[in-house]
Design an enzyme around this catalytic site. Structure first.
Site, PDB file in Angstrom:
ATOM      1  N   GLY A 153      51.541   0.342  31.719  1.00  0.00           N
ATOM      2  CA  GLY A 153      50.314  -0.068  31.046  1.00  0.00           C
ATOM      3  C   GLY A 153      50.444  -1.040  29.901  1.00  0.00           C
ATOM      4  O   GLY A 153      49.424  -1.504  29.372  1.00  0.00           O
ATOM      5  N   ARG A 187      52.655  -4.647  35.378  1.00  0.00           N
ATOM      6  CA  ARG A 187      52.182  -5.950  34.918  1.00  0.00           C
ATOM      7  C   ARG A 187      53.172  -6.645  33.983  1.00  0.00           C
ATOM      8  O   ARG A 187      53.392  -7.846  34.093  1.00  0.00           O
ATOM      9  CB  ARG A 187      50.852  -5.727  34.183  1.00  0.00           C
ATOM     10  CG  ARG A 187      50.125  -6.968  33.770  1.00  0.00           C
ATOM     11  CD  ARG A 187      48.945  -6.600  32.859  1.00  0.00           C
ATOM     12  NE  ARG A 187      48.139  -5.538  33.397  1.00  0.00           N
ATOM     13  CZ  ARG A 187      47.038  -5.718  34.136  1.00  0.00           C
ATOM     14  NH1 ARG A 187      46.611  -6.927  34.391  1.00  0.00           N
ATOM     15  NH2 ARG A 187      46.352  -4.687  34.580  1.00  0.00           N
ATOM     16  N   ARG A 203      41.340 -11.250  40.390  1.00  0.00           N
ATOM     17  CA  ARG A 203      41.193 -10.703  39.039  1.00  0.00           C
ATOM     18  C   ARG A 203      40.021 -11.294  38.244  1.00  0.00           C
ATOM     19  O   ARG A 203      39.287 -10.545  37.599  1.00  0.00           O
ATOM     20  CB  ARG A 203      42.504 -10.825  38.254  1.00  0.00           C
ATOM     21  CG  ARG A 203      43.652 -10.044  38.890  1.00  0.00           C
ATOM     22  CD  ARG A 203      44.892  -9.976  37.994  1.00  0.00           C
ATOM     23  NE  ARG A 203      44.627  -9.211  36.800  1.00  0.00           N
ATOM     24  CZ  ARG A 203      44.357  -9.711  35.610  1.00  0.00           C
ATOM     25  NH1 ARG A 203      44.369 -11.017  35.434  1.00  0.00           N
ATOM     26  NH2 ARG A 203      44.089  -8.936  34.601  1.00  0.00           N
ATOM     27  N   CYS A 218      31.988 -18.407  49.901  1.00  0.00           N
ATOM     28  CA  CYS A 218      30.528 -18.405  49.767  1.00  0.00           C
ATOM     29  C   CYS A 218      30.044 -17.229  48.934  1.00  0.00           C
ATOM     30  O   CYS A 218      29.396 -16.306  49.442  1.00  0.00           O
ATOM     31  CB  CYS A 218      29.897 -18.348  51.153  1.00  0.00           C
ATOM     32  SG  CYS A 218      30.539 -19.648  52.189  1.00  0.00           S
TER      33      CYS A 218
HETATM   34  C1  LIG Z   1      48.955   1.051  37.788  1.00  0.00           C
HETATM   35  C2  LIG Z   1      49.904   2.087  37.342  1.00  0.00           C
HETATM   36  C3  LIG Z   1      51.060   1.723  36.629  1.00  0.00           C
HETATM   37  C4  LIG Z   1      51.357   0.299  36.212  1.00  0.00           C
HETATM   38  O1  LIG Z   1      50.470  -0.207  35.294  1.00  0.00           O
HETATM   39  P1  LIG Z   1      50.768  -1.628  34.608  1.00  0.00           P
HETATM   40  O2  LIG Z   1      49.602  -1.861  33.747  1.00  0.00           O
HETATM   41  O3  LIG Z   1      50.878  -2.634  35.692  1.00  0.00           O
HETATM   42  O4  LIG Z   1      52.025  -1.484  33.837  1.00  0.00           O
HETATM   43  C5  LIG Z   1      51.960   2.716  36.305  1.00  0.00           C
HETATM   44  N1  LIG Z   1      51.741   4.006  36.658  1.00  0.00           N
HETATM   45  C6  LIG Z   1      50.646   4.396  37.340  1.00  0.00           C
HETATM   46  C7  LIG Z   1      50.470   5.817  37.693  1.00  0.00           C
HETATM   47  C8  LIG Z   1      49.694   3.445  37.705  1.00  0.00           C
HETATM   48  O5  LIG Z   1      48.598   3.830  38.366  1.00  0.00           O
END
Ligand SMILES: *Cc1c(COP(=O)(O)O)cnc(C)c1O
Length: 422
Positions: A239, A278, A314, A346
């Site tokens: 995250g 990410r 996105r 479209c």
């Molecule tokens: C999506 C997700 C991640 C990765 O999140 P990022 O923002 O890409 O780092 C990690 N663990 C779980 C359980 C997720 O659903």
């Protein structure tokens, strides 16, 4: 920091001019940098040392097997969220003991496949899932290693579609019920409770929500140990956000995040897992597209590109911002103009940016969408029968197509005409 930089006025991917790749594979395409991927993985790996740890790449952000193999070779584990992702991880040689299985809706066949092939742990998200996993494991004469995903009820302060740690989200078990659920799990013969799992959301640009969540995890660890559970592993999720623009304030660094982890849970003697997606793959990729038309509207000009929302969803799905830069750097002093940058699909939603300042561009000119390596290719579709765009991996001065563009014939051949229509 990435490896997509201008040299003598033209954009390079590491040591390869982006225009050379475009000439070889056609546009649009995704292009990834090995050096950037490796660097981002190493930053996390170093940030957690000397704690015993495993960095599991959240492969839902980019699951091309060449990307997985690049990271696995550096020691990455994988965080998978489906049977398909598990199969991809195994296909590139990631051993089961380096794969964690997350997700709210694991099916019996996914559980069976992972148990048969080997798995580090299942991150279990509900009591019904726990019971089904127990039954599957017992039927196979195995014990499934599990961490229970707790929902710490923390506001991640990110986009609503990617916040997962509030009590109203579908993810995890409310922390208030955790002790009862761990007691239930411990009584099931097919489960081996190994730890706690938490993941509060994606694209977090502050450390404070992590801090709140991890403090709750630390308290819960002690409470569960007092209840007699052996909590030896903490999966702290992914995250951490990335900078999507050059101008905005920089999100926290992996090293600061690592210090936070040590400060909040480092004293517990647990092995720590994290699941970044990410931050490893996002800025390691660009999407390159060509201008088809420059359309002058009433009070608004449009750059119509050959890339579209089906290739990179996105912006239309999350209102996400991507920097869009010309592949040939404008001469100094050139006045920018403002454009709505759109694709050919479209739908009005097929808009990448509104009133974006861009140098003058002409049909055939190339642009690059920065920070497109995560949740780009993996979320693409063939809407409008637009073939999935190729993916290219660069390493130093060479590049390889790691997923080719299908032909129209290949796409059409996937449909079957039932015999009554023949
Ligand atoms: C999506 C997700 C991640 C990765 O999140 P990022 O923002 O890409 O780092 C990690 N663990 C779980 C359980 C997720 O659903």
């Amino acid at each position: 920091m990435d490896h997509f930089l201008y040299r003598d006025g033209v954009l390079f991917a590491e040591d390869v001019p982006v225009s050379e790749i475009a000439a070889a594979v056609g546009t649009p395409f995704y292009c990834y940098s090995t050096a950037t991927l490796e660097r981002h993985f190493r930053l996390f790996d170093e940030a957690l040392a000397p704690l015993p740890h495993l960095v599991c790449f959240a492969m839902k952000s980019n699951s091309n097997q060449a990307i997985l193999k690049t990271l696995a070779a550096k020691g990455a584990g994988m965080d998978v969220v489906s049977g398909g992702e598990y199969a991809r991880a195994v296909a590139v040689g990631v051993p089961g003991e380096r794969i964690v299985f997350s997700g709210v809706g694991k099916t019996v066949s996914e559980m069976r496949a992972a148990l048969a092939g080997g798995i580090r742990q299942f991150n279990v998200e509900s009591e019904p899932e726990m019971e089904v996993l127990n039954a599957v494991a017992v039927s196979m004469g195995l014990r499934a290693p599990v961490a229970i995903r707790i929902n710490p009820d923390v506001d991640a302060r990110t986009h609503a579609k990617i916040a997962t740690g509030k009590s109203e989200n579908k993810f995890g078990i409310p922390i208030s019920r955790a002790r009862a659920v761990y007691a239930q799990a411990a009584a099931l013969p097919g489960l081996e409770v190994v730890g706690i799992d938490v993941h509060i959301g994606s694209q977090l640009t502050e450390l404070e929500p992590f801090e709140l969540a991890y403090r709750k995890v630390a308290d819960l660890t002690e409470a569960l140990r007092a209840d007699g559970h052996e909590i030896r592993r903490l999966d702290l999720g992914g995250g951490l956000g990335i900078p999507y623009t050059r101008s905005n304030e920089a999100p926290p660094l992996p090293s600061d995040y690592g210090d936070l982890i040590k400060r909040t849970v480092g004293h517990l003697g647990c092995e720590v897992e994290i699941e970044p997606g990410r931050l490893i793959s996002g800025n390691a990729g660009i999407m390159v597209s060509a201008v088809i038309y420059v359309k002058r509207g009433e009070g608004r000009d449009f750059l119509i590109l050959d890339g579209a929302m089906n290739d990179l969803v996105r912006p239309s799905m999350y209102d996400a911002h991507h920097d869009i830069v010309p592949v040939v750097e404008p001469e100094p002093g050139v006045e920018p103009a403002h454009f709505d940058i759109v694709g050919p699909v479209c739908e009005t939603g097929d808009t990448f940016a509104r009133q974006r300042a861009m140098p003058p561009l002409a049909p055939g000119d190339l642009v690059a969408f920065r920070s497109a390596g995560a949740y780009g290719a993996v979320m693409s579709s063939e809407y409008n029968t637009r073939p999935l765009i190729p993916e290219v991996l660069v390493k130093g001065d060479h590049f390889a197509v790691i997923r080719p563009r299908p032909t129209f014939d290949e796409i059409i051949a996937r449909d079957n005409i039932p015999e009554w229509l023949l």
